[in-house]
Motif scaffolding. Structure first.
Motif, PDB file in Angstrom:
ATOM      1  N   SER A  13       0.816  -1.207   0.000  1.00  0.00           N
ATOM      2  CA  SER A  13       0.000   0.000   0.000  1.00  0.00           C
ATOM      3  C   SER A  13       0.853   1.262   0.000  1.00  0.00           C
ATOM      4  O   SER A  13       0.597   2.203  -0.752  1.00  0.00           O
ATOM      5  N   LEU A  14       1.886   1.289   0.833  1.00  0.00           N
ATOM      6  CA  LEU A  14       2.732   2.474   0.906  1.00  0.00           C
ATOM      7  C   LEU A  14       3.614   2.605  -0.332  1.00  0.00           C
ATOM      8  O   LEU A  14       3.975   3.718  -0.722  1.00  0.00           O
ATOM      9  N   ALA A  15       3.953   1.480  -0.956  1.00  0.00           N
ATOM     10  CA  ALA A  15       4.698   1.550  -2.219  1.00  0.00           C
ATOM     11  C   ALA A  15       3.843   2.207  -3.291  1.00  0.00           C
ATOM     12  O   ALA A  15       4.338   2.992  -4.113  1.00  0.00           O
ATOM     13  N   GLY A  16       2.551   1.903  -3.277  1.00  0.00           N
ATOM     14  CA  GLY A  16       1.647   2.554  -4.218  1.00  0.00           C
ATOM     15  C   GLY A  16       1.582   4.050  -3.984  1.00  0.00           C
ATOM     16  O   GLY A  16       1.551   4.842  -4.930  1.00  0.00           O
ATOM     17  N   ASP A  17       1.593   4.459  -2.728  1.00  0.00           N
ATOM     18  CA  ASP A  17       1.599   5.892  -2.407  1.00  0.00           C
ATOM     19  C   ASP A  17       2.854   6.562  -2.944  1.00  0.00           C
ATOM     20  O   ASP A  17       2.798   7.669  -3.492  1.00  0.00           O
ATOM     21  N   ALA A  18       3.996   5.881  -2.797  1.00  0.00           N
ATOM     22  CA  ALA A  18       5.253   6.446  -3.297  1.00  0.00           C
ATOM     23  C   ALA A  18       5.221   6.613  -4.817  1.00  0.00           C
ATOM     24  O   ALA A  18       5.637   7.642  -5.356  1.00  0.00           O
ATOM     25  N   ILE A  19       4.718   5.611  -5.515  1.00  0.00           N
ATOM     26  CA  ILE A  19       4.668   5.681  -6.977  1.00  0.00           C
ATOM     27  C   ILE A  19       3.719   6.785  -7.433  1.00  0.00           C
ATOM     28  O   ILE A  19       3.972   7.467  -8.441  1.00  0.00           O
ATOM     29  N   SER A  20       2.631   6.998  -6.686  1.00  0.00           N
ATOM     30  CA  SER A  20       1.685   8.044  -7.075  1.00  0.00           C
ATOM     31  C   SER A  20       2.343   9.422  -7.061  1.00  0.00           C
ATOM     32  O   SER A  20       2.012  10.281  -7.881  1.00  0.00           O
TER      33      SER A  20
ATOM     34  N   LEU B 232      16.637  -1.193  -8.558  1.00  0.00           N
ATOM     35  CA  LEU B 232      18.065  -1.361  -8.829  1.00  0.00           C
ATOM     36  C   LEU B 232      18.902  -1.146  -7.571  1.00  0.00           C
ATOM     37  O   LEU B 232      19.828  -1.926  -7.282  1.00  0.00           O
ATOM     38  N   VAL B 233      18.583  -0.108  -6.814  1.00  0.00           N
ATOM     39  CA  VAL B 233      19.330   0.169  -5.581  1.00  0.00           C
ATOM     40  C   VAL B 233      19.181  -0.975  -4.592  1.00  0.00           C
ATOM     41  O   VAL B 233      20.155  -1.400  -3.952  1.00  0.00           O
ATOM     42  N   SER B 234      17.972  -1.499  -4.446  1.00  0.00           N
ATOM     43  CA  SER B 234      17.755  -2.597  -3.491  1.00  0.00           C
ATOM     44  C   SER B 234      18.458  -3.875  -3.920  1.00  0.00           C
ATOM     45  O   SER B 234      18.850  -4.684  -3.079  1.00  0.00           O
ATOM     46  N   SER B 235      18.630  -4.060  -5.242  1.00  0.00           N
ATOM     47  CA  SER B 235      19.327  -5.267  -5.722  1.00  0.00           C
ATOM     48  C   SER B 235      20.846  -5.148  -5.618  1.00  0.00           C
ATOM     49  O   SER B 235      21.542  -6.149  -5.478  1.00  0.00           O
ATOM     50  N   LEU B 236      21.367  -3.915  -5.665  1.00  0.00           N
ATOM     51  CA  LEU B 236      22.814  -3.703  -5.612  1.00  0.00           C
ATOM     52  C   LEU B 236      23.331  -3.459  -4.194  1.00  0.00           C
ATOM     53  O   LEU B 236      24.524  -3.606  -3.945  1.00  0.00           O
TER      54      LEU B 236
ATOM     55  N   ARG C 172      16.516  -2.022   1.748  1.00  0.00           N
ATOM     56  CA  ARG C 172      15.252  -2.615   1.317  1.00  0.00           C
ATOM     57  C   ARG C 172      14.591  -1.738   0.264  1.00  0.00           C
ATOM     58  O   ARG C 172      14.809  -0.522   0.220  1.00  0.00           O
ATOM     59  N   GLU C 173      13.773  -2.374  -0.567  1.00  0.00           N
ATOM     60  CA  GLU C 173      13.180  -1.648  -1.685  1.00  0.00           C
ATOM     61  C   GLU C 173      12.228  -0.563  -1.219  1.00  0.00           C
ATOM     62  O   GLU C 173      12.130   0.503  -1.842  1.00  0.00           O
ATOM     63  N   ASP C 174      11.505  -0.778  -0.106  1.00  0.00           N
ATOM     64  CA  ASP C 174      10.581   0.247   0.355  1.00  0.00           C
ATOM     65  C   ASP C 174      11.330   1.506   0.802  1.00  0.00           C
ATOM     66  O   ASP C 174      10.858   2.628   0.594  1.00  0.00           O
ATOM     67  N   ALA C 175      12.529   1.323   1.398  1.00  0.00           N
ATOM     68  CA  ALA C 175      13.315   2.480   1.821  1.00  0.00           C
ATOM     69  C   ALA C 175      13.844   3.262   0.618  1.00  0.00           C
ATOM     70  O   ALA C 175      13.775   4.493   0.574  1.00  0.00           O
ATOM     71  N   SER C 176      14.371   2.552  -0.373  1.00  0.00           N
ATOM     72  CA  SER C 176      14.882   3.237  -1.558  1.00  0.00           C
ATOM     73  C   SER C 176      13.758   3.883  -2.354  1.00  0.00           C
ATOM     74  O   SER C 176      13.914   4.973  -2.915  1.00  0.00           O
ATOM     75  N   LEU C 177      12.592   3.230  -2.376  1.00  0.00           N
ATOM     76  CA  LEU C 177      11.441   3.813  -3.070  1.00  0.00           C
ATOM     77  C   LEU C 177      10.998   5.098  -2.380  1.00  0.00           C
ATOM     78  O   LEU C 177      10.681   6.095  -3.047  1.00  0.00           O
ATOM     79  N   ALA C 178      10.995   5.097  -1.043  1.00  0.00           N
ATOM     80  CA  ALA C 178      10.634   6.310  -0.306  1.00  0.00           C
ATOM     81  C   ALA C 178      11.616   7.441  -0.596  1.00  0.00           C
ATOM     82  O   ALA C 178      11.213   8.599  -0.774  1.00  0.00           O
ATOM     83  N   ALA C 179      12.909   7.114  -0.662  1.00  0.00           N
ATOM     84  CA  ALA C 179      13.916   8.135  -0.932  1.00  0.00           C
ATOM     85  C   ALA C 179      13.727   8.748  -2.316  1.00  0.00           C
ATOM     86  O   ALA C 179      13.722   9.989  -2.475  1.00  0.00           O
TER      87      ALA C 179
END
Length: 290
Positions: free
Chosen positions: A43-50, A88-92, A96-103
């Motif tokens: 849900s919060l990932a969707g908020d970030a993408i929006s 990409l950041v979370s894979s390298l 975690r992906e949620d943290a990099s997505l928030a950034a």
């Protein structure tokens, strides 16, 4: 007589009918997309993408003014870039992906606001942030309807592997590339859905129509398919109520729609048949009596 007066705007005004059609299209696609995001705990990932659509929309506005087509295409690639960079950041790294997505979404949001503030006006900024579903023209309506149709069609194709991955990622991993492709395609569909919502509700309000009905539906039904249908119905009801409230009481349309969805969510939280406050109270009472 009062009922006729309340529904009169849809019969009298073309802009209200266009807004209604756009909201129905968004409601149909918001139900399944939002339900799967809730089920996958994204849900919060969707908020970030929006919020990540804003810099693309700002660039599109600077290039072509209030052109829904140009802004929509630019917003799509902007949000997709943010999602890819976060992955990409979370894979390298160990992040975690949620943290990099928030950034990345915070950077994108600030960049979009800065671009509009420097080259536009406060009215333009408010339009992009909060939308104006009552101002949707024919081109914008075609864009919303087209994006929603594509999302529903692709979602129907990847539905089975997507559900399998949501319930059992290890099982889906046996499918190799097919399993990963369904997850990647779903993220593209999420981006496309937010682009469609952004055209009408703005970057800040779009997530409300997508997530609130989906979260509310989980208080009523357990089956995923039923939850998707109910979430779509609740989204459409919220949109209709919000449009009528915005017309009769001169409220901004986007917030009125999201507030309507919020009231439905609070009602579901209180009175729903599954895991609601009432259901938990009745369950506790039955345990005490036993």
């Amino acid at each position: 007589m009062m009922v006729d007066w309340f529904w009169l705007p849809f019969a009298e005004f073309g802009f209200m009918r266009r807004a209604l059609i756009a909201c129905i299209a968004l409601g149909l696609v918001s139900g399944p997309i939002g339900s799967i995001l809730v089920m996958r705990r994204m849900s919060l990932a969707g908020d970030a993408i929006s919020h990540a659509v804003l810099p693309g929309a700002a660039i599109g506005y600077l290039l072509a003014g209030m052109s829904f087509a140009v802004m929509g295409v630019a917003a799509f690639f902007s949000a997709l870039l943010v999602a890819l960079l976060a992955s990409l950041v979370s894979s390298l790294t160990s992040q975690r992906e949620d943290a990099s997505l928030a950034a990345f979404y915070l950077i994108a949001l600030a960049l979009g606001v800065a671009l509009i503030s420097v080259s536009g006006s406060n009215v333009d900024l408010m339009h992009l942030l909060f939308g104006s579903v009552l101002a949707v023209d024919r081109d914008g309506l075609f864009l919303v309807a087209g994006a929603s149709s594509v999302v529903l069609l692709v979602l129907a194709i990847i539905w089975r592997p997507l559900l399998a991955g949501s319930f059992d990622p290890l099982f889906l991993a046996q499918y190799g590339k097919a399993g990963r492709l369904s997850t990647q395609l779903f993220m593209v569909l999420v981006v496309l859905t937010f682009v469609a919502c952004f055209q009408t509700l703005g970057t800040l309000m779009a997530v409300g129509l997508l997530m609130l009905p989906a979260i509310a539906a989980r208080f009523w039904v357990r089956d995923v398919s039923h939850a998707c249908v109910l979430a779509s119905a609740l989204a459409i009801i919220s949109a209709v109520i919000g449009l009528l409230l915005s017309y009769h009481w001169r409220l901004p349309s986007g917030p009125a729609i999201v507030l309507s969805a919020g009231v439905i969510y609070l009602g579901s939280l209180a009175m729903g048949t599954r895991d609601s406050l009432l259901a938990l109270l009745l369950k506790h009472r039955r345990h005490k009596e036993a």
